[in-house]
Design a protein around this motif. Structure first.
Motif, mmCIF file in Angstrom:
data_model
loop_
_atom_site.group_PDB
_atom_site.id
_atom_site.type_symbol
_atom_site.label_atom_id
_atom_site.label_comp_id
_atom_site.label_asym_id
_atom_site.label_seq_id
_atom_site.Cartn_x
_atom_site.Cartn_y
_atom_site.Cartn_z
ATOM 1 N N ALA A 36 -1.448 6.244 13.121
ATOM 2 C CA ALA A 36 -2.808 6.062 13.621
ATOM 3 C C ALA A 36 -3.528 7.362 13.965
ATOM 4 C CB ALA A 36 -2.794 5.146 14.849
ATOM 5 N N SER A 37 -2.774 8.405 14.383
ATOM 6 C CA SER A 37 -3.466 9.624 14.838
ATOM 7 C C SER A 37 -2.721 10.904 14.474
ATOM 8 C CB SER A 37 -3.680 9.562 16.355
ATOM 9 O OG SER A 37 -2.436 9.391 17.030
ATOM 10 N N PRO A 38 -2.308 11.065 13.217
ATOM 11 C CA PRO A 38 -1.637 12.315 12.832
ATOM 12 C C PRO A 38 -2.654 13.425 12.572
ATOM 13 C CG PRO A 38 -1.803 10.902 10.929
ATOM 14 C CD PRO A 38 -2.382 10.129 12.080
ATOM 15 N N LEU A 39 -2.224 14.665 12.749
ATOM 16 C CA LEU A 39 -3.068 15.803 12.397
ATOM 17 C C LEU A 39 -3.254 15.864 10.884
ATOM 18 C CD1 LEU A 39 -4.512 18.360 13.442
ATOM 19 C CD2 LEU A 39 -2.360 19.597 13.126
ATOM 20 N N VAL A 40 -2.174 15.552 10.165
ATOM 21 C CA VAL A 40 -2.188 15.473 8.711
ATOM 22 C C VAL A 40 -1.816 14.041 8.334
ATOM 23 C CG1 VAL A 40 -1.195 16.386 6.576
ATOM 24 C CG2 VAL A 40 -1.448 17.878 8.565
ATOM 25 N N PRO A 41 -2.554 13.383 7.436
ATOM 26 C CA PRO A 41 -2.248 11.986 7.104
ATOM 27 C C PRO A 41 -0.787 11.784 6.721
ATOM 28 C CG PRO A 41 -4.336 12.620 6.126
ATOM 29 C CD PRO A 41 -3.739 13.874 6.705
ATOM 30 N N THR A 42 -0.174 10.753 7.290
ATOM 31 C CA THR A 42 1.208 10.411 6.988
ATOM 32 C C THR A 42 1.286 9.736 5.619
ATOM 33 O OG1 THR A 42 1.796 10.184 9.318
ATOM 34 C CG2 THR A 42 3.159 8.980 7.733
ATOM 35 N N LEU A 43 2.340 10.067 4.880
ATOM 36 C CA LEU A 43 2.574 9.425 3.588
ATOM 37 C C LEU A 43 3.655 8.364 3.742
ATOM 38 C CD1 LEU A 43 2.407 12.831 2.970
ATOM 39 C CD2 LEU A 43 2.028 11.852 0.721
ATOM 40 N N VAL A 44 3.555 7.320 2.960
ATOM 41 C CA VAL A 44 4.573 6.278 2.919
ATOM 42 C C VAL A 44 5.054 6.156 1.485
ATOM 43 C CG1 VAL A 44 5.118 3.866 3.327
ATOM 44 C CG2 VAL A 44 3.531 5.040 4.854
ATOM 45 N N LEU A 45 6.333 6.453 1.261
ATOM 46 C CA LEU A 45 6.927 6.355 -0.069
ATOM 47 C C LEU A 45 7.576 4.985 -0.215
ATOM 48 C CD1 LEU A 45 8.655 9.864 -0.128
ATOM 49 C CD2 LEU A 45 6.529 9.242 -1.254
ATOM 50 N N THR A 46 7.205 4.257 -1.229
ATOM 51 C CA THR A 46 7.735 2.916 -1.416
ATOM 52 C C THR A 46 7.843 2.601 -2.899
ATOM 53 O OG1 THR A 46 7.541 0.629 -0.630
ATOM 54 C CG2 THR A 46 5.495 1.717 -1.337
ATOM 55 N N GLY A 47 8.270 1.378 -3.217
ATOM 56 C CA GLY A 47 8.435 0.963 -4.602
ATOM 57 C C GLY A 47 7.343 0.019 -5.052
ATOM 58 N N THR A 48 7.362 -0.310 -6.345
ATOM 59 C CA THR A 48 6.339 -1.193 -6.906
ATOM 60 C C THR A 48 6.396 -2.591 -6.310
ATOM 61 O OG1 THR A 48 7.848 -1.742 -8.726
ATOM 62 C CG2 THR A 48 6.273 0.051 -9.104
ATOM 63 N N GLY A 49 7.550 -2.961 -5.773
ATOM 64 C CA GLY A 49 7.699 -4.313 -5.230
ATOM 65 C C GLY A 49 7.349 -4.447 -3.758
ATOM 66 N N ALA A 50 6.787 -3.419 -3.160
ATOM 67 C CA ALA A 50 6.425 -3.484 -1.746
ATOM 68 C C ALA A 50 5.383 -4.585 -1.528
ATOM 69 C CB ALA A 50 5.884 -2.141 -1.278
ATOM 70 N N PRO A 51 5.487 -5.342 -0.429
ATOM 71 C CA PRO A 51 4.523 -6.411 -0.168
ATOM 72 C C PRO A 51 3.088 -5.887 -0.136
ATOM 73 C CG PRO A 51 6.387 -6.559 1.336
ATOM 74 C CD PRO A 51 6.521 -5.246 0.616
ATOM 75 N N ALA A 52 2.206 -6.573 -0.842
ATOM 76 C CA ALA A 52 0.820 -6.123 -0.948
ATOM 77 C C ALA A 52 0.137 -6.046 0.405
ATOM 78 C CB ALA A 52 0.047 -7.075 -1.871
ATOM 79 N N ASP A 53 0.446 -6.998 1.313
ATOM 80 C CA ASP A 53 -0.203 -6.977 2.621
ATOM 81 C C ASP A 53 0.247 -5.777 3.454
ATOM 82 O OD1 ASP A 53 2.372 -8.119 2.811
ATOM 83 O OD2 ASP A 53 1.857 -9.118 4.705
#
Length: 254
Positions: free
Chosen positions: A131-148
């Motif tokens: 919610a409040s990083p100095l630099v945007p956080t990245l999330v590494l995931t796969g193609t099957g990650a839930p869309a929501d």
């Protein structure tokens, strides 16, 4: 008293044997190269435990944390597994004045990004890390990650990076995806499952390992878990420091 071993040329900056941040930054500098460099930073007890009561802090020490902070300050991105983010209470990396000039000269931003590896995206996106990083956080995931969950991550301001098929994140692809975004100085802090995947994929270039002079017994995880490699990969010791029985070692892949 902090002592020096022959495999490193780092000498204390003052009469009390204190290492300065500049000395540590020089000693742990990333190699100058165009390809990505993945470094891991872990701590282990004498009997191989990477944690005590689920966390690494009880087997660490002040100098270990000093090196921990230095390694973070040198990195473009810090990669961690979702479980480690939850257990260790990860927060956004902060800008540190002591490293500002060095980072600017290297073309880096004020602080490293945090990249969280998660196939399910079972993460609390209301936390400060997202919610409040100095630099945007990245999330590494796969193609099957839930869309929501992908939508929730993006709504929170995180950058979602697809780095695998199905629910699995491919370690080599994760490294390349980050490098393609200009994040070539990579640091992983685990946990053991995450580090084990990098080892098995053959993409770990360097291990900074603190050997803690403690014994814990029990069934705590080792620094790397998961699938084994067919043939153990050899690393070479490139530096070692000592303080109060703690050994701060650095190994590079041969």
């Amino acid at each position: 008293m902090r002592r020096l071993f022959p495999v490193t040329d780092l000498t204390p900056a003052d009469d009390e044997g204190e290492w300065s941040l500049d000395q540590l930054a020089d000693a742990y500098a990333y190699p100058e190269q165009d390809s990505p460099w993945l470094r891991a930073n872990m701590v282990s007890t004498l009997d191989g435990a990477a944690q005590h009561d689920g966390r690494s802090q009880p087997i660490s020490c002040a100098s270990d944390m000093l090196i921990f902070g230095t390694l973070r300050a040198l990195a473009d991105v810090v990669v961690a597994g979702a479980e480690t983010v939850r257990l260790e209470g990860y927060r956004p990396a902060r800008a540190r004045e002591a490293f500002a000039a060095r980072r600017a000269a290297a073309g880096q931003g004020p602080a490293p990004a945090i990249a969280v590896v998660s196939g399910s995206l079972d993460l609390d996106f209301s936390l400060p890390l997202f919610a409040s990083p100095l630099v945007p956080t990245l999330v590494l995931t796969g193609t099957g990650a839930p869309a929501d969950r992908i939508q929730a991550a993006r709504k929170a301001g995180a950058e979602v990076v697809i780095a695998g098929e199905g629910s699995r994140v491919d370690p080599a692809r994760a490294v390349q995806e980050l490098a393609d975004r200009g994040l070539k100085r990579l640091l992983t802090e685990g946990g053991p499952r995450m580090l084990g995947q990098f080892v098995a994929a053959g993409v770990l270039d360097e291990l900074c390992l603190t050997l803690s002079p403690m014994l814990t017994a029990g069934d705590a995880q080792r620094i790397a878990g998961g699938p084994s490699v067919a043939v153990p990969e050899r690393f070479a010791l490139t530096s070692m420091l000592e303080e109060a029985g703690f050994l701060f070692t650095r190994y590079r892949r041969i």
